[in-house]
Design an enzyme around this catalytic site. Sequence first.
Site, PDB file in Angstrom:
ATOM      1  N   LYS A 136       0.799  -1.230   0.000  1.00 49.40           N
ATOM      2  CA  LYS A 136       0.000   0.000   0.000  1.00 49.40           C
ATOM      3  C   LYS A 136       0.830   1.277   0.000  1.00 49.40           C
ATOM      4  CE  LYS A 136      -4.452  -1.228   0.244  1.00 49.40           C
ATOM      5  NZ  LYS A 136      -5.523  -0.655  -0.580  1.00 49.40           N
TER       6      LYS A 136
ATOM      7  N   SER B  40       0.502 -10.094  -0.632  1.00 54.46           N
ATOM      8  CA  SER B  40       0.295  -8.646  -0.605  1.00 54.46           C
ATOM      9  C   SER B  40       0.623  -7.979   0.719  1.00 54.46           C
ATOM     10  CB  SER B  40      -1.153  -8.320  -0.990  1.00 54.46           C
ATOM     11  OG  SER B  40      -2.047  -8.967  -0.095  1.00 54.46           O
TER      12      SER B  40
END
Length: 402
Positions: free
Chosen positions: A51, A302
């Site tokens: 992110k 992720s």
Amino acid sequence: MLKLSAIRDAAVILNGRIRRTELIHSHYFSERLGHPLYFKCENLQRTGSFKVRGALNFLAHHPPESLQSGVITASAGNHAQGVALAARQMNIPALVVMPENTPLAKILATRDYGAEVTLHGAAFDDAAERARELEREKGMVYVPAFDHPLIMAGQGTVGLEILEDLPDADTLLVPIGGGGLIAGVATAAKGINPRIRIVGVEAAGAPCALLSRRKGSLVTLTAARSLADGIVVKRLGEETFPIIEKLVDDIVTVEEEEIAQAIVSLMEKGKLVVEGAGAVSLAALLYGRGTSPLGRTVCLLSGGNIDVQTIARVVERGMVAEGRFLKVKVELLDAPGSLAKLASMLAGEGANIFHVSHDRRSAGLHLGRAEVHLELETRGPEHIREILDLLKKGGYGATVVR
């Protein structure tokens, strides 16, 4: 529509400000699955997630004077930390609205990066609504979690790195939440190699992308919940959905037990710690959700922001699902030596008693009887059947506890 050139521009901006994460070949999982498998380890990224890429790229495109009042965002945790770090690097204040059920580790980590945190609502969408209200009240710049070209371009740099390190990759498995990561990665990967297959993976408890694809338009879920909290949203982005429709070849879902077992497998066999959202790509492969043929395959891990309490629950859950842990309740005679006899019998069967509790005061028990709860380490489903058969033959009223 997002362009490959925008992702290449983002890569220049991020160079030296983030970690270029490793692409690791897994010998164990390659042999188990029958094709070469690689892990793109964004769980090792700064802030523990991809992110930060999108957040840095977004803020870098804003003139300094527009950021003087600070930035605000909504997040279940990973985007929050990315925004907090990006804001700290640019020396501007950050306010993050997080759902009330956000794991404590993610709240504390966000604060450690210098952001102010406020909790609101039961899900991301509730937090996002409150963040938009505060944006207007305070005159801050809102940093979208996924639905913005600059965010998608930053996340797309993951795809650039994968194709630079493995130009002949055949298949990428990518988690889907709001769609920013997979939209960016698919744009980068297909832009470089149009023949590569992109498979999106969602938690079965939050399948907004799969349902939207089936309907042909955006679907808003009435409820969304999963161990993979980082990808739990009720609706895809308005800008991410068209890209997913155009570039993502398949969308699959994985169940909670499959996510838990993938987390355990990555820890035990891959020596990698990932959160639920980071494990869904491997879960899809381990439980036959991915499309074939796969060829040289990359699972995008992720994120790795999982707290210790969740790890403990997940490990236990994964062991139960694999037949390596058994909880059982038995009745026995409340007399000296009865518990020792039971323990000796289980030891003879090779079951390791992890925990035991003994209760003779339960209202449902007959006088002279006792109830024992046992937690046993076992060697697999067949071993569990052997233990239960042994208890039955021994005259114990055994009940498996779920």
